[in-house]
Design a protein around this motif. Structure first.
Motif, PDB file in Angstrom:
ATOM      1  N   TYR A  36     -25.650  24.698  -2.925  1.00 35.22           N
ATOM      2  CA  TYR A  36     -25.292  24.212  -1.596  1.00 35.22           C
ATOM      3  C   TYR A  36     -24.338  25.214  -0.953  1.00 35.22           C
ATOM      4  CZ  TYR A  36     -27.170  19.721  -3.147  1.00 35.22           C
ATOM      5  OH  TYR A  36     -27.991  18.727  -3.619  1.00 35.22           O
ATOM      6  N   GLN A  37     -24.583  25.529   0.306  1.00 38.31           N
ATOM      7  CA  GLN A  37     -23.734  26.472   1.013  1.00 38.31           C
ATOM      8  C   GLN A  37     -22.501  25.772   1.577  1.00 38.31           C
ATOM      9  OE1 GLN A  37     -26.509  28.148   3.898  1.00 38.31           O
ATOM     10  NE2 GLN A  37     -26.768  29.953   2.614  1.00 38.31           N
ATOM     11  N   LYS A  38     -21.444  26.545   1.782  1.00 31.58           N
ATOM     12  CA  LYS A  38     -20.210  26.012   2.357  1.00 31.58           C
ATOM     13  C   LYS A  38     -20.504  25.295   3.674  1.00 31.58           C
ATOM     14  CE  LYS A  38     -15.668  27.429   4.084  1.00 31.58           C
ATOM     15  NZ  LYS A  38     -14.733  28.565   4.309  1.00 31.58           N
ATOM     16  N   GLY A  39     -19.972  24.068   3.800  1.00 35.78           N
ATOM     17  CA  GLY A  39     -20.171  23.285   5.009  1.00 35.78           C
ATOM     18  C   GLY A  39     -21.410  22.414   4.997  1.00 35.78           C
ATOM     19  N   GLU A  40     -22.250  22.564   3.992  1.00 36.36           N
ATOM     20  CA  GLU A  40     -23.485  21.783   3.932  1.00 36.36           C
ATOM     21  C   GLU A  40     -23.193  20.345   3.503  1.00 36.36           C
ATOM     22  OE1 GLU A  40     -27.962  22.078   1.927  1.00 36.36           O
ATOM     23  OE2 GLU A  40     -26.511  23.706   1.673  1.00 36.36           O
ATOM     24  N   ILE A  41     -23.807  19.389   4.188  1.00 40.20           N
ATOM     25  CA  ILE A  41     -23.670  17.982   3.826  1.00 40.20           C
ATOM     26  C   ILE A  41     -24.632  17.688   2.681  1.00 40.20           C
ATOM     27  CG2 ILE A  41     -23.885  15.597   4.598  1.00 40.20           C
ATOM     28  CD1 ILE A  41     -21.555  17.103   5.852  1.00 40.20           C
ATOM     29  N   GLU A  99     -19.502  16.794   1.172  1.00 40.16           N
ATOM     30  CA  GLU A  99     -19.690  18.074   1.859  1.00 40.16           C
ATOM     31  C   GLU A  99     -19.187  19.206   0.976  1.00 40.16           C
ATOM     32  OE1 GLU A  99     -17.939  20.475   5.775  1.00 40.16           O
ATOM     33  OE2 GLU A  99     -17.535  18.336   5.501  1.00 40.16           O
ATOM     34  N   ILE A 101     -17.245  22.272   0.352  1.00 40.93           N
ATOM     35  CA  ILE A 101     -16.162  22.958   1.056  1.00 40.93           C
ATOM     36  C   ILE A 101     -16.075  24.424   0.642  1.00 40.93           C
ATOM     37  CG2 ILE A 101     -14.805  20.919   1.588  1.00 40.93           C
ATOM     38  CD1 ILE A 101     -13.139  21.365  -0.839  1.00 40.93           C
ATOM     39  N   GLU A 102     -16.959  24.822  -0.253  1.00 47.62           N
ATOM     40  CA  GLU A 102     -17.231  26.220  -0.555  1.00 47.62           C
ATOM     41  C   GLU A 102     -18.607  26.255  -1.203  1.00 47.62           C
ATOM     42  OE1 GLU A 102     -14.503  27.838  -3.405  1.00 47.62           O
ATOM     43  OE2 GLU A 102     -14.447  26.010  -4.580  1.00 47.62           O
ATOM     44  N   ASP A 103     -19.194  27.422  -1.313  1.00 48.97           N
ATOM     45  CA  ASP A 103     -20.498  27.505  -1.969  1.00 48.97           C
ATOM     46  C   ASP A 103     -20.404  26.878  -3.357  1.00 48.97           C
ATOM     47  OD1 ASP A 103     -21.317  28.835   0.243  1.00 48.97           O
ATOM     48  OD2 ASP A 103     -21.937  30.667  -0.775  1.00 48.97           O
ATOM     49  N   THR A 173      -4.812  20.046   7.155  1.00 45.67           N
ATOM     50  CA  THR A 173      -5.966  19.466   6.463  1.00 45.67           C
ATOM     51  C   THR A 173      -5.638  19.205   5.004  1.00 45.67           C
ATOM     52  OG1 THR A 173      -7.516  20.587   7.952  1.00 45.67           O
ATOM     53  CG2 THR A 173      -8.383  19.817   5.844  1.00 45.67           C
TER      54      THR A 173
END
Length: 224
Positions: A36-41, A99, A101-103, A173
């Motif tokens: 999963y890539q960073k930011g991917e849900i 989500e 938050i990093e790869d 954050t």
């Protein structure tokens, strides 16, 4: 989402993180390695959740959305973390939004394909009990602190212990994650502390500094 079809890599990761030891029937289970890539849900709250995940690289953030549509931090999972166990046991849709938050890479075990093996695997069921007990204990501690002390008191204590008058405060954050509140709630408290002279809002967006250390320290006591 990228499925990595590399059986050797899957076996090496499972051995490294001792995932194979969590199952009596590991060789019979269908599984795959997913990137999963960073930011991917990864999953949306309320959607069908037919997977167990072992996180083997990176980190994933889990959040919940309240009835007033405010987003609340739930927890972060790091390497060797298991998630999806509640949905598996109760056979319900996802209870959180997750989500990357990093790869990150996950060993993914489809539930429906493996239900018969999982339900009858005593080693896996015992492991699930340990995971749930540990998460319950961690959440209990956080819940009790949140109930005993107000967010304002907890924020004041955090700032007193982690900053000084020469330190710029910008990691809002991260602070909201540590204090287990929504980002919007945290901004309201920062605004309050600026209004009463404890903090100073700097020209740069999202940056603050302590303006009055003694006054801020007084807010670490609930009677203020």
């Amino acid at each position: 989402m990228i499925k990595i079809k590399n059986e050797k890599q899957i076996n090496e990761l499972c051995e490294k993180y001792q995932i194979t030891l969590r199952f009596a029937n590991w060789n019979y289970l269908a599984k795959e390695l997913v990137h999963y890539q960073k930011g991917e849900i990864i999953a949306i709250c309320g959607e069908n959740y037919d997977r167990l995940f072992f996180l083997v690289k990176g980190s994933i953030r889990f959040t919940c959305v309240a009835d007033n549509y405010e987003e609340y931090f739930f927890f972060d999972a790091y390497n060797n973390g298991l998630f999806g166990e509640v949905e598996y046991l109760l056979n319900i849709p996802s209870i959180t939004q997750s989500e990357a938050i990093e790869d990150c890479d996950c060993i993914v075990i489809p539930i429906n394909k493996n239900r018969k093996f999982l339900d009858n695997d005593l080693i896996f069921q015992n492991f699930l009990g340990q995971v749930l007990a540990r998460k319950y204990n961690e959440l209990r501690d956080s819940y009790m602190n949140a109930k005993v002390f107000s967010l304002r008191t907890r924020l004041a204590a955090y700032l007193i212990n982690n900053a000084n008058c020469d330190t710029n405060i910008s990691n809002l954050t991260q602070i909201s994650k540590i204090l287990r509140c929504s980002y919007r709630q945290l901004l309201r408290e920062f605004k309050f502390f600026c209004e009463v002279g404890c903090l100073e809002h700097l020209n740069k967006k999202g940056k603050y500094k302590i303006a009055n250390y003694e006054k801020l320290e007084a807010y670490t006591r609930e009677e203020v």
